[in-house]
Design an enzyme around this catalytic site. Structure first.
Site, PDB file in Angstrom:
ATOM      1  N   GLY A  74      45.652  33.056  32.628  1.00  0.00           N
ATOM      2  CA  GLY A  74      45.006  32.563  31.724  1.00  0.00           C
ATOM      3  C   GLY A  74      43.396  33.561  32.950  1.00  0.00           C
ATOM      4  O   GLY A  74      43.614  34.618  32.750  1.00  0.00           O
ATOM      5  N   SER A  75      42.357  33.458  32.770  1.00  0.00           N
ATOM      6  CA  SER A  75      40.981  34.596  32.691  1.00  0.00           C
ATOM      7  C   SER A  75      40.934  34.590  34.174  1.00  0.00           C
ATOM      8  O   SER A  75      40.318  35.626  34.152  1.00  0.00           O
ATOM      9  CB  SER A  75      40.132  33.658  32.336  1.00  0.00           C
ATOM     10  OG  SER A  75      40.020  33.147  30.857  1.00  0.00           O
ATOM     11  N   THR A  76      42.095  33.980  35.297  1.00  0.00           N
ATOM     12  CA  THR A  76      42.445  34.347  36.532  1.00  0.00           C
ATOM     13  C   THR A  76      42.497  36.368  36.765  1.00  0.00           C
ATOM     14  O   THR A  76      41.809  36.561  37.520  1.00  0.00           O
ATOM     15  CB  THR A  76      43.094  33.592  37.023  1.00  0.00           C
ATOM     16  OG1 THR A  76      44.371  34.139  36.111  1.00  0.00           O
ATOM     17  CG2 THR A  76      42.428  32.446  37.256  1.00  0.00           C
ATOM     18  N   PHE A  77      43.011  36.786  35.225  1.00  0.00           N
ATOM     19  CA  PHE A  77      43.774  37.982  35.419  1.00  0.00           C
ATOM     20  C   PHE A  77      42.322  39.006  34.889  1.00  0.00           C
ATOM     21  O   PHE A  77      42.188  39.690  35.185  1.00  0.00           O
ATOM     22  CB  PHE A  77      44.657  37.631  34.172  1.00  0.00           C
ATOM     23  CG  PHE A  77      46.243  38.100  34.387  1.00  0.00           C
ATOM     24  CD1 PHE A  77      46.831  39.458  33.913  1.00  0.00           C
ATOM     25  CD2 PHE A  77      46.002  37.362  35.466  1.00  0.00           C
ATOM     26  CE1 PHE A  77      48.286  39.638  34.292  1.00  0.00           C
ATOM     27  CE2 PHE A  77      47.873  37.493  35.751  1.00  0.00           C
ATOM     28  CZ  PHE A  77      48.704  38.294  35.229  1.00  0.00           C
ATOM     29  N   LYS A  78      41.025  38.853  34.464  1.00  0.00           N
ATOM     30  CA  LYS A  78      39.935  39.047  34.347  1.00  0.00           C
ATOM     31  C   LYS A  78      39.886  39.325  36.053  1.00  0.00           C
ATOM     32  O   LYS A  78      38.684  41.024  35.246  1.00  0.00           O
ATOM     33  CB  LYS A  78      38.766  38.568  33.575  1.00  0.00           C
ATOM     34  CG  LYS A  78      38.685  38.376  32.230  1.00  0.00           C
ATOM     35  CD  LYS A  78      37.934  37.223  32.011  1.00  0.00           C
ATOM     36  CE  LYS A  78      38.635  36.474  30.336  1.00  0.00           C
ATOM     37  NZ  LYS A  78      37.182  35.185  29.994  1.00  0.00           N
TER      38      LYS A  78
END
Length: 586
Positions: free
Chosen positions: A308-312
């Site tokens: 999820g948004s941890t990859f941002k």
């Protein structure tokens, strides 16, 4: 004439007398020969009987002098019970050790009455399988195990039965004082003391199993193996994730703490888990409890998830490192992106242009996709590969899962991967990659063994610029104060990080009402020392009724840091985080 007759009679008398004498001598000779042969036969018979009795007497003496415990080898020269080294934590606290046990065996060739033996043993050994034991005792083989690893009381009771044809063999039983506390890290062994999982299996892979195979192991104690984990910290992390799984009614949960300077794993827990002292359970019907054995599965390193948004964090770091953006850049997030039949939109979007810190703060899918587009498909794939997110992680832990990615990257793949969909990695390697973003730009392979900063430098690899790392520390701090990381903030320890709420993939499709949540955090942000990552799989509730990472994974981080930071030697610094790490007001 008369004299002639006298001479003739005398000659006849002589002839008769001579014949009788000859016959008498022959008879005497035959008898003597017979007596000699009889004496020889008797001697041979006596000798044979003496030899037989001597052999029987010797064996009886051997049996009389031999104790009930057999310490030698059997079955083709198998070695005696071999020791495994103790396993201890970084402070010397015991995690695994050997206990001296005995196991019961039988020599079926010496069993007189199998029925009687089974009946007697059943009085001492609980849950003894009568039919199976009877079959073993009637097999006619030289050796059969009857029961492994008996208690001293059971051994004494069996000895008192005085059953011929059975004995005991010394063995080692592995004991884990902490039980479930570090089960996935330490692992477990089988009944023959061979490592099956975790660091126990790693030890066998390092040569212990080969030494055992060639008979070079012994019962002598070995030097303890020291791990990098801190048992005190490990106990807290395991307790937090277990409570979170229950409180949030989730399928699973986990967390890991890494030293960003050395790559050492200080703690790692995944629940459901299991007790390595009892790796398997038997149900009342005699079958194996498969649900219990599911606890063997370590979701932190043996499973992959779309994070999820941890990859941002990685996408913005890529844009910064490639000089495609700066912290002062602004991207257009005013409208959704339509691409290939898909619509990319923001969750609670602002519908306006956003600065890079705001893209991070509001977790904008649109803004993050715009940054990925500036770098390009090939550059995006190369950057994630450089961070180790697309290849199998190298560490001592066996059974590490391999990440998945599209066979061929297209623009839609790059867009969705930019915000954490389309690539699945292990939570542990996500934490490792995040550590490189805030430790100055050095990617350090994780280790479950002690490693000094000097040793870490020799295995580290620079993956981003120091200026990029400084910018990422700024963004982590910004989000910890103003964004979704506020739920993980701990007063005095300046926590920064990024949440990740992903729709869970079920049967190849995204489930809109089931989440996989994560939070990657670092502290203290003015001088980061540790990375902490938490995951919660399919929670049905959370803080204030929410199901997102901010309501589930972030509170887990808060509990972990507030309880472990003092143990890890981090000194609290009270006051305004903005004063400690000034932020520009965009």
């Amino acid at each position: 004439m008369i004299s002639f007759i006298v001479r003739l009679r005398s000659r006849a008398h002589f002839v008769v007398t001579s014949g009788r004498t000859a016959k008498s001598g022959a008879f005497i000779g035959i008898n003597a020969h017979r007596r000699s042969r009889t004496r020889q036969r008797l001697g041979i018979i006596i000798t044979a009987f003496l030899a037989v009795y001597l052999v029987i007497g010797t064996r009886l003496v051997q049996y009389g002098l031999a104790g009930p415990v057999v310490t030698g080898s059997f079955g083709g020269g198998a070695p005696t019970a071999a020791s495994r080294p103790d396993i201890v934590d970084r402070n010397g606290k015991l995690l695994a050790t050997d206990l001296n046990m005995v196991s019961l065996y039988a020599d079926p060739r010496r069993i007189v009455d199998a029925d009687e033996v089974v009946e007697k043993l059943a009085d001492v050994i609980p849950n003894l399988d009568w039919s199976e034991t009877h079959k073993k005792l009637r097999s006619g083989t030289a050796f059969q195990w009857l029961r492994r690893q008996l208690t001293p009381r059971q051994q004494a009771d069996i000895l008192a039965l005085g059953i011929p044809g059975i004995g005991f063999r010394p063995e080692k039983r592995r004991f884990y004082p902490g039980g479930v506390t570090a089960s996935h890290i330490v692992g477990h062994v089988n009944v023959d003391n061979q490592g099956l999982a975790g660091m126990e299996r790693y030890l066998d892979q390092q040569g212990l199993a080969d030494l055992r195979l060639v008979g070079l192991t012994s019962a002598a104690p070995l030097e303890p193996v020291r791990l990098s984990i801190d048992l005190r910290v490990q106990s807290i992390v395991r307790e937090v994730v277990a409570n979170a799984m229950t409180a949030y009614r989730a399928e699973a949960a986990g967390a890991v703490i890494l030293d960003v300077e050395t790559g050492e794993v200080l703690a790692m827990a995944s629940v459901p888990d299991y007790d390595p002292n009892q790796p398997s359970r038997t149900l009342p019907d005699g079958s194996v409890d498969k649900e219990y054995e599911k606890g063997w599965f370590n979701r932190m390193s043996n499973a992959t998830f779309e994070m999820g948004s941890t990859f941002k964090s990685f996408t913005l770091a890529m844009g910064l490192d490639e000089s495609k953006i700066t912290l002062n850049s602004v991207v257009d997030a005013s409208r959704p992106i339509r691409m290939g039949g898909f619509t990319i939109k923001d969750f609670r979007g602002k519908n306006r242009p956003l600065s890079i810190p705001e893209v991070f703060q509001y977790s904008s899918n649109i803004g993050t996709a715009a940054v990925a587009d500036k770098v390009g498909i090939e550059g995006h794939q190369q950057f994630l590969t450089k961070l180790g997110l697309l290849s199998r992680m190298e560490t001592e832990m066996p059974g590490v899962a391999t990440p998945t990615q599209p066979r061929a990257w297209k623009k839609i793949n790059s867009v969705t991967i930019s915000f954490g969909h389309g690539v699945a990695t292990t939570p542990l390697q996500t934490a490792v990659a995040a550590a490189s973003l805030i430790n100055g730009g050095n990617l350090i392979a994780p280790t479950f063994l002690p490693r000094s900063p000097e040793e870490a430098k020799s295995v580290s690899r620079t993956v981003i610029k120091e200026t990029t790392s400084a910018d990422m520390r700024y963004l982590f701090t910004w989000n910890g104060i103003k964004g979704s990381g506020r739920g993980a903030q701990v007063e005095g320890f300046n926590v920064g990080g990024k949440t990740g709420t992903a729709d869970k993939v079920i049967n190849g499709r995204y489930a809109k009402d089931i989440n996989f949540n994560a939070f990657v955090a670092a502290f203290p942000m003015d001088k980061p020392k540790y990375i902490v990552l938490s995951i919660i799989d399919a929670p049905t509730t959370g803080e204030h009724g929410g199901r997102t990472a901010a309501s589930t994974a972030a509170p887990m981080i808060k509990q972990i840091i507030s309880r472990t930071a003092p143990l890890l030697g981090v000194q609290p610094r009270f006051g305004s985080p903005e004063a400690q790490y000034p932020l520009v007001n965009y």
